[in-house]
Design an enzyme around this catalytic site. Structure first.
Site, mmCIF file in Angstrom:
data_model
loop_
_atom_site.group_PDB
_atom_site.id
_atom_site.type_symbol
_atom_site.label_atom_id
_atom_site.label_comp_id
_atom_site.label_asym_id
_atom_site.label_seq_id
_atom_site.Cartn_x
_atom_site.Cartn_y
_atom_site.Cartn_z
ATOM 1 N N LYS A 113 0.822 -1.213 0.000
ATOM 2 C CA LYS A 113 0.000 0.000 0.000
ATOM 3 C C LYS A 113 0.854 1.260 0.000
ATOM 4 O O LYS A 113 0.492 2.256 -0.616
ATOM 5 C CB LYS A 113 -0.994 -0.004 1.170
ATOM 6 C CG LYS A 113 -2.051 -1.087 0.967
ATOM 7 C CD LYS A 113 -3.285 -0.903 1.802
ATOM 8 C CE LYS A 113 -4.333 -1.924 1.355
ATOM 9 N NZ LYS A 113 -5.520 -1.960 2.162
ATOM 10 N N LYS A 194 -4.180 -10.688 -5.570
ATOM 11 C CA LYS A 194 -5.399 -10.931 -4.804
ATOM 12 C C LYS A 194 -6.568 -10.088 -5.340
ATOM 13 O O LYS A 194 -6.348 -8.950 -5.767
ATOM 14 C CB LYS A 194 -5.093 -10.528 -3.349
ATOM 15 C CG LYS A 194 -6.167 -10.774 -2.366
ATOM 16 C CD LYS A 194 -5.754 -10.246 -0.983
ATOM 17 C CE LYS A 194 -5.990 -8.762 -0.831
ATOM 18 N NZ LYS A 194 -6.528 -8.345 0.469
ATOM 19 N N LYS A 197 -10.928 -4.981 -3.080
ATOM 20 C CA LYS A 197 -11.995 -4.011 -3.328
ATOM 21 C C LYS A 197 -11.456 -2.644 -3.731
ATOM 22 O O LYS A 197 -12.164 -1.853 -4.322
ATOM 23 C CB LYS A 197 -12.933 -3.905 -2.112
ATOM 24 C CG LYS A 197 -12.286 -3.477 -0.819
ATOM 25 C CD LYS A 197 -13.350 -3.278 0.243
ATOM 26 C CE LYS A 197 -13.253 -4.253 1.392
ATOM 27 N NZ LYS A 197 -12.037 -4.123 2.209
HETATM 28 N N1 AQP Z 1 -9.163 -11.932 -2.306
HETATM 29 C C1 AQP Z 1 -9.452 -12.415 -1.107
HETATM 30 N N2 AQP Z 1 -9.616 -13.747 -0.924
HETATM 31 C C2 AQP Z 1 -9.930 -14.242 0.305
HETATM 32 N N3 AQP Z 1 -10.108 -13.462 1.388
HETATM 33 C C3 AQP Z 1 -9.962 -12.135 1.240
HETATM 34 N N4 AQP Z 1 -10.068 -11.113 2.090
HETATM 35 C C4 AQP Z 1 -9.821 -9.951 1.442
HETATM 36 N N5 AQP Z 1 -9.561 -10.194 0.156
HETATM 37 C C5 AQP Z 1 -9.639 -11.545 0.004
HETATM 38 C C6 AQP Z 1 -10.421 -11.247 3.499
HETATM 39 O O1 AQP Z 1 -11.535 -10.399 3.744
HETATM 40 C C7 AQP Z 1 -11.443 -9.929 5.093
HETATM 41 C C8 AQP Z 1 -11.631 -8.462 5.138
HETATM 42 O O2 AQP Z 1 -10.583 -7.821 4.469
HETATM 43 P P1 AQP Z 1 -10.361 -6.294 4.737
HETATM 44 O O3 AQP Z 1 -11.397 -5.515 4.069
HETATM 45 O O4 AQP Z 1 -10.261 -6.022 6.182
HETATM 46 O O5 AQP Z 1 -8.948 -5.995 4.142
HETATM 47 P P2 AQP Z 1 -8.176 -6.590 2.954
HETATM 48 O O6 AQP Z 1 -7.694 -7.950 3.289
HETATM 49 O O7 AQP Z 1 -7.089 -5.583 2.652
HETATM 50 O O8 AQP Z 1 -9.260 -6.677 1.802
HETATM 51 P P3 AQP Z 1 -9.309 -5.933 0.442
HETATM 52 O O9 AQP Z 1 -10.566 -6.311 -0.254
HETATM 53 O O10 AQP Z 1 -8.029 -6.164 -0.309
HETATM 54 O O11 AQP Z 1 -9.428 -4.420 0.890
HETATM 55 P P4 AQP Z 1 -8.551 -3.204 0.464
HETATM 56 O O12 AQP Z 1 -8.556 -3.225 -1.041
HETATM 57 O O13 AQP Z 1 -9.229 -2.016 1.042
HETATM 58 O O14 AQP Z 1 -7.195 -3.411 1.041
HETATM 59 C C9 AQP Z 1 -10.092 -10.395 5.639
HETATM 60 O O15 AQP Z 1 -10.305 -11.537 6.434
HETATM 61 C C10 AQP Z 1 -9.321 -10.748 4.401
HETATM 62 O O16 AQP Z 1 -8.367 -11.752 4.656
#
Ligand code: AQP
Length: 329
Positions: A113, A194, A197
Site C-alpha cells: 500500500k 489478490k 476491493k
Molecule cells: N481476495 C481475497 N480472498 C480471500 N479473502 C480475502 N479477504 C480480502 N480479500 C480476500 C479477506 O476479507 C477480510 C476483510 O478484508 P479487509 O477488508 O479487512 O482488508 P483486505 O484484506 O485488505 O481486503 P481488500 O478487499 O483487499 O481491501 P482493500 O482493497 O481495502 O485493502 C479479511 O479476512 C481478508 O483476509
C-alpha cells in the site's frame, strides 16, 4: 463450559468483493453457534487510506447490512462499528509502544500500500498494531480471516506474547482460522494478484452488490489461457481461481469439477460458473435491499453491539492500564 471467543472484521474501504465473502464473511455465519463471536466493521482501519467521508458513511452501513444479509444474527453475535468502541484505539496506542518499528516496516500489506502512495502516513504503518488491539481487546481465541491476513495475525501473536512476558500474563494468544477453500481469491484480470476491493480495475473483482448481469459479464471476461483444458494447476492461474470459486459455492472438490468439465471448453464452464455465483448470491442480495433501507434497525444493531463490545473491552483495557502502571480512573 464457556464458549471460545472469535473476533473478525472487514474494512468499509469500498464495496465488499467475492474475495471478502469467500475468504471471510461466509465463514463468520457458521461459527455463531459454537463460539462467542464479535464481528466488527473496521472503519478506523479503512481511513489508513483516504476515504471520501460520504463514501465511508455509506460503505459502513453497506457492510453492516451485508453482515446481516449473509446471516449474522445480532442475537447470537456482537456486531458493531470499530470507532464506536474507543477502547480499540486506546489499546492500539499501548501496543504501539511495545512493537518494533522494523517489524511493522516488513509487513507485506504496508509495503504494497505504501508503494502506491506518494506520501506514506503513519496510520498505514501502524495498521497492524490496531488490528492486534482489535483482537486482543476481546481475549479472542480464534480469528477467521483470509490468508492475506496471516502475517498480521502472526504479529498479533508476537505482540501478545511480548506484553505477557513484559507485564505478566494478560492476553490470550489468538489463532488464525482460514477456510479450506478460497482463503485467497485472486483478481479476475490479473490472477497473480489478490482480488481487492480497492483495485482500479472494476473487471478484476465481483462485488457482492454488483447486479446479476454485471456478475455474469465479469466472469465471462475473466482472464484464462490458451491451453483450452479445464484443469486445476498453477500453470493456469486464471482457471485455477475460477475453479476455486466454483468449489466454494458448490462444495465440490477441484478434482470433481475438473472431471465434470473434461472435454468441455472454457465457455461452458464460465457460463455455468456465472449461474452458480448469481444463484449463490441471490438470497444475500435480496435480503441486503430489505435490511439496508431499515435505518432504525441498523442503528439498533450497531448501538447494542457497541455497548456489549465496550463492556468487554473496558475489562481488558483496565487490566492493561493497571499492569502498565496507569492510575485507575
Ligand atoms: N481476495 C481475497 N480472498 C480471500 N479473502 C480475502 N479477504 C480480502 N480479500 C480476500 C479477506 O476479507 C477480510 C476483510 O478484508 P479487509 O477488508 O479487512 O482488508 P483486505 O484484506 O485488505 O481486503 P481488500 O478487499 O483487499 O481491501 P482493500 O482493497 O481495502 O485493502 C479479511 O479476512 C481478508 O483476509
Amino acid at each position: 463450559m464457556e464458549k471460545k471467543r472469535v473476533f473478525s472484521g472487514i474494512q468499509p474501504s469500498g464495496s465488499l468483493t467475492l474475495g471478502n465473502y469467500i475468504g471471510a464473511l461466509s465463514n463468520f455465519v457458521g461459527l455463531q453457534e459454537e463460539y462467542d463471536c464479535l464481528y466488527c466493521i473496521v472503519d478506523l482501519h479503512a481511513i489508513t487510506v483516504f476515504q471520501e467521508p460520504k463514501d465511508l458513511r455509506k460503505n459502513t452501513l453497506d457492510v453492516l447490512s451485508l453482515y446481516l444479509a449473509a446471516g449474522l444474527d445480532p442475537e447470537k453475535s456482537t456486531i458493531f462499528i470499530q470507532s464506536h468502541v474507543p477502547q480499540h484505539a486506546e489499546l492500539g496506542w499501548c501496543l504501539n509502544t511495545i512493537t518494533p518499528l522494523g517489524q511493522l516496516q516488513r509487513m507485506t500489506q504496508f509495503k504494497d500500500k505504501s508503494s502506491k502512495t506518494k506520501e506514506v502516513d503513519a496510520g498505514l504503518l501502524n495498521y497492524p498494531t490496531l488490528m492486534a488491539a482489535d483482537i486482543l481487546l476481546y481475549q479472542s481465541d480464534f480469528v477467521p480471516v483470509g490468508i492475506d491476513q496471516k502475517q498480521h495475525l502472526e504479529l498479533t501473536r508476537d505482540i501478545a506474547q511480548r506484553f505477557n512476558s513484559k507485564y505478566s500474563d494478560t492476553f490470550v494468544v489468538p489463532e488464525i482460522m482460514t477456510p479450506k477453500v478460497g482463503a485467497k481469491i485472486m483478481s479476475l484480470q490479473e490472477p497473480e494478484y489478490k482480488m481487492s476491493k480497492s483495485s482500479d480495475n472494476k473487471d478484476s473483482y465481483i462485488l457482492l452488490l454488483d447486479s446479476e448481469d454485471e456478475t455474469r459479464k465479469k466472469i465471462k471476461k475473466a482472464v484464462t489461457d490458451s491451453i483450452g483444458v479445464v484443469n486445476y494447476t498453477d500453470d493456469q492461474p486464471g482457471l485455477k481461481n475460477l475453479i476455486t470459486i466454483y468449489s466454494s459455492f458448490t462444495g465440490k472438490t477441484p478434482e470433481e469439477i475438473v472431471k465434470d468439465y473434461e472435454n468441455i471448453g472454457y465457455g461452458v464452464f464460465k457460463d455455468d460458473l456465472a449461474e452458480i455465483v448469481v444463484e449463490g448470491l441471490r438470497p444475500l442480495r435480496t435480503r441486503f435491499e430489505e435490511i439496508r433501507s431499515d435505518k432504525e434497525y441498523l442503528e439498533k444493531v450497531y448501538k447494542e453491539g457497541a455497548q456489549k463490545a465496550s463492556y468487554l473491552g473496558t475489562k481488558t483495557l483496565r487490566k492493561v492500564h493497571k499492569k502498565m502502571g496507569f492510575i485507575a480512573r
